[in-house]
Design a protein around this motif. Sequence first.
Motif, short mmCIF file in Angstrom:
data_model
loop_
_atom_site.label_atom_id
_atom_site.label_comp_id
_atom_site.label_asym_id
_atom_site.label_seq_id
_atom_site.Cartn_x
_atom_site.Cartn_y
_atom_site.Cartn_z
N CYS A 1 -69.65 54.89 91.05
CA CYS A 1 -68.33 54.66 90.96
C CYS A 1 -66.97 55.05 89.91
O CYS A 1 -67.82 54.57 88.87
CB CYS A 1 -68.14 53.52 92.17
N ASP A 2 -66.22 54.77 90.25
CA ASP A 2 -64.98 54.72 89.04
C ASP A 2 -65.11 53.57 88.02
O ASP A 2 -64.72 54.00 86.83
CB ASP A 2 -63.39 54.93 89.80
N GLU A 3 -65.06 51.98 88.73
CA GLU A 3 -65.69 51.19 88.08
C GLU A 3 -66.82 51.75 87.06
O GLU A 3 -66.79 50.89 86.27
CB GLU A 3 -65.32 50.15 88.86
N THR A 4 -67.81 51.24 88.08
CA THR A 4 -69.16 51.96 87.80
C THR A 4 -68.80 53.20 86.37
O THR A 4 -69.30 52.81 85.26
CB THR A 4 -70.66 51.88 88.51
N PHE A 5 -68.44 53.83 86.51
CA PHE A 5 -68.08 54.65 85.11
C PHE A 5 -67.32 54.13 83.83
O PHE A 5 -68.09 54.50 82.99
CB PHE A 5 -67.47 56.04 85.97
N SER A 6 -66.73 53.43 84.44
CA SER A 6 -65.35 52.24 83.22
C SER A 6 -66.09 52.14 81.87
O SER A 6 -66.19 52.09 81.30
CB SER A 6 -64.36 52.28 83.48
N VAL A 7 -67.05 51.46 83.45
CA VAL A 7 -68.55 49.74 82.79
C VAL A 7 -69.44 50.65 81.43
O VAL A 7 -69.46 50.51 80.92
CB VAL A 7 -68.44 49.35 83.05
N ASN A 8 -70.18 51.70 82.82
CA ASN A 8 -71.37 51.94 80.99
C ASN A 8 -71.00 52.78 80.84
O ASN A 8 -71.49 53.04 79.62
CB ASN A 8 -71.95 52.23 82.59
N CYS A 9 -69.70 53.80 80.93
CA CYS A 9 -69.27 54.53 79.54
C CYS A 9 -68.82 54.26 78.57
O CYS A 9 -69.00 53.86 77.39
CB CYS A 9 -68.23 55.45 80.50
N THR A 10 -67.95 52.34 78.16
CA THR A 10 -67.82 51.68 77.00
C THR A 10 -68.31 50.87 76.79
O THR A 10 -68.30 50.81 76.23
CB THR A 10 -66.54 51.76 77.64
N ALA A 11 -69.43 49.77 77.94
CA ALA A 11 -69.72 48.78 77.49
C ALA A 11 -70.45 49.36 76.18
O ALA A 11 -71.18 50.26 76.04
CB ALA A 11 -70.71 48.43 78.40
N GLU A 12 -70.27 48.13 75.39
CA GLU A 12 -71.01 48.17 74.56
C GLU A 12 -72.53 47.25 74.67
O GLU A 12 -72.67 45.85 75.22
CB GLU A 12 -70.90 47.21 73.05
N ILE A 13 -73.39 47.42 74.62
CA ILE A 13 -75.37 46.54 75.43
C ILE A 13 -75.49 46.31 74.38
O ILE A 13 -75.32 46.58 72.69
CB ILE A 13 -76.05 47.85 75.56
N PRO A 14 -76.05 44.54 74.16
CA PRO A 14 -75.88 44.26 73.16
C PRO A 14 -77.81 44.56 72.68
O PRO A 14 -78.22 45.11 73.15
CB PRO A 14 -76.29 42.84 74.10
N MET B 1 -56.84 46.50 86.95
CA MET B 1 -58.18 47.15 85.88
C MET B 1 -58.06 47.41 85.27
O MET B 1 -58.41 47.88 84.10
CB MET B 1 -59.02 46.38 87.17
N PHE B 2 -57.80 48.80 85.70
CA PHE B 2 -57.91 50.52 85.01
C PHE B 2 -57.06 50.40 83.72
O PHE B 2 -57.44 51.10 82.73
CB PHE B 2 -58.07 51.91 85.77
N VAL B 3 -56.12 49.17 84.11
CA VAL B 3 -55.13 50.18 82.55
C VAL B 3 -55.37 48.78 81.90
O VAL B 3 -55.72 49.32 80.43
CB VAL B 3 -53.70 49.45 82.97
N VAL B 4 -56.65 47.60 82.20
CA VAL B 4 -56.81 46.77 81.08
C VAL B 4 -58.10 47.64 80.70
O VAL B 4 -58.43 47.93 78.73
CB VAL B 4 -57.53 45.69 81.44
N ILE B 5 -58.95 48.48 81.29
CA ILE B 5 -60.11 49.26 80.59
C ILE B 5 -59.07 50.51 79.44
O ILE B 5 -60.02 50.21 78.53
CB ILE B 5 -60.32 49.30 82.07
N PHE B 6 -58.51 50.80 79.64
CA PHE B 6 -58.43 52.09 79.07
C PHE B 6 -57.00 51.10 78.02
O PHE B 6 -57.61 51.50 77.06
CB PHE B 6 -56.72 52.65 80.56
N LEU B 7 -56.55 50.39 77.44
CA LEU B 7 -56.34 49.92 76.72
C LEU B 7 -57.18 49.36 75.94
O LEU B 7 -57.70 49.03 74.38
CB LEU B 7 -55.24 48.62 76.66
N GLU B 8 -58.23 48.16 76.57
CA GLU B 8 -59.56 48.08 75.91
C GLU B 8 -60.48 49.53 74.96
O GLU B 8 -60.70 49.00 73.53
CB GLU B 8 -60.61 47.50 76.95
N GLN B 9 -59.78 50.45 75.60
CA GLN B 9 -60.63 51.76 75.24
C GLN B 9 -59.79 52.07 74.28
O GLN B 9 -60.79 52.53 73.05
CB GLN B 9 -61.18 53.06 76.41
N CYS B 10 -58.67 52.20 74.02
CA CYS B 10 -57.65 52.82 73.46
C CYS B 10 -57.94 51.75 72.13
O CYS B 10 -58.05 52.31 70.92
CB CYS B 10 -56.28 52.42 73.48
#
Length: 238
Positions: free
Chosen positions: A114-127, A175-184
Amino acid sequence: MARTKTSPIPAALRAAFPHTIPILAGFLFIGIAYGVYMNVSGFGFVYPMLMSLLIFGGSLEFLAVAMLLSKFSPLSTLMVALMVQARHLFYGIAMLDKYKGLGWKRAYLIFGLCDETFSVNCTAEIPDGIDRGWFYFFVTLLNQLYWVCGATLGGLLGSLFTFNTAGLDFVMTAMFVVIFLEQCRKEKQPWTALIGLGASLVCLLVFGADSFILPSMVCIFAFLLLFKKPIAKAGDFQ
């Protein structure tokens, strides 16, 4: 003495859960609102529970309520579903490399994208030391569980109380605004962000608020392909 081999599953779950906390808040609120909406439309709690479990597409699930109450038209239902969820085609293309070689998990990851899962899995830095496949799996699973629980709870409680749900959808926007700003913040140069904002704004003005998402995805994808080399040189695209 031989060392006992620890399972990667608990560690991946612990690593994935913090990334899903903002989605937990949003999905519970919107899911409850959806369950209440289904209830006041005449459906028992089983309907939102099964639809959130099997369809797992928030926008489409809200539209499905009207479809279930209208005249049976499978062809138009199919076309609406394709149009509403067509953006997932672009999500899937972006995740091809990340989901490669994950075995049986890949089928569920594709279903639950889904949209939210894509946002996390696409940008998350896996430890370091965390299994990539299990991390993606638990992000996807947790997000779906949040939505299913919210929708089911709303369906159960819908007959007990009524409230004005106007404005609840802004939780997901925030939530998407926060994810976008974090990615920027992570990018060395803001080229991909500028492409996304510029293409979306132009398509919004040309196609209107109800039809701009799919054209925006096409334009963003085309510009990323066109400017792949300079963006990669800047370090923002691989």
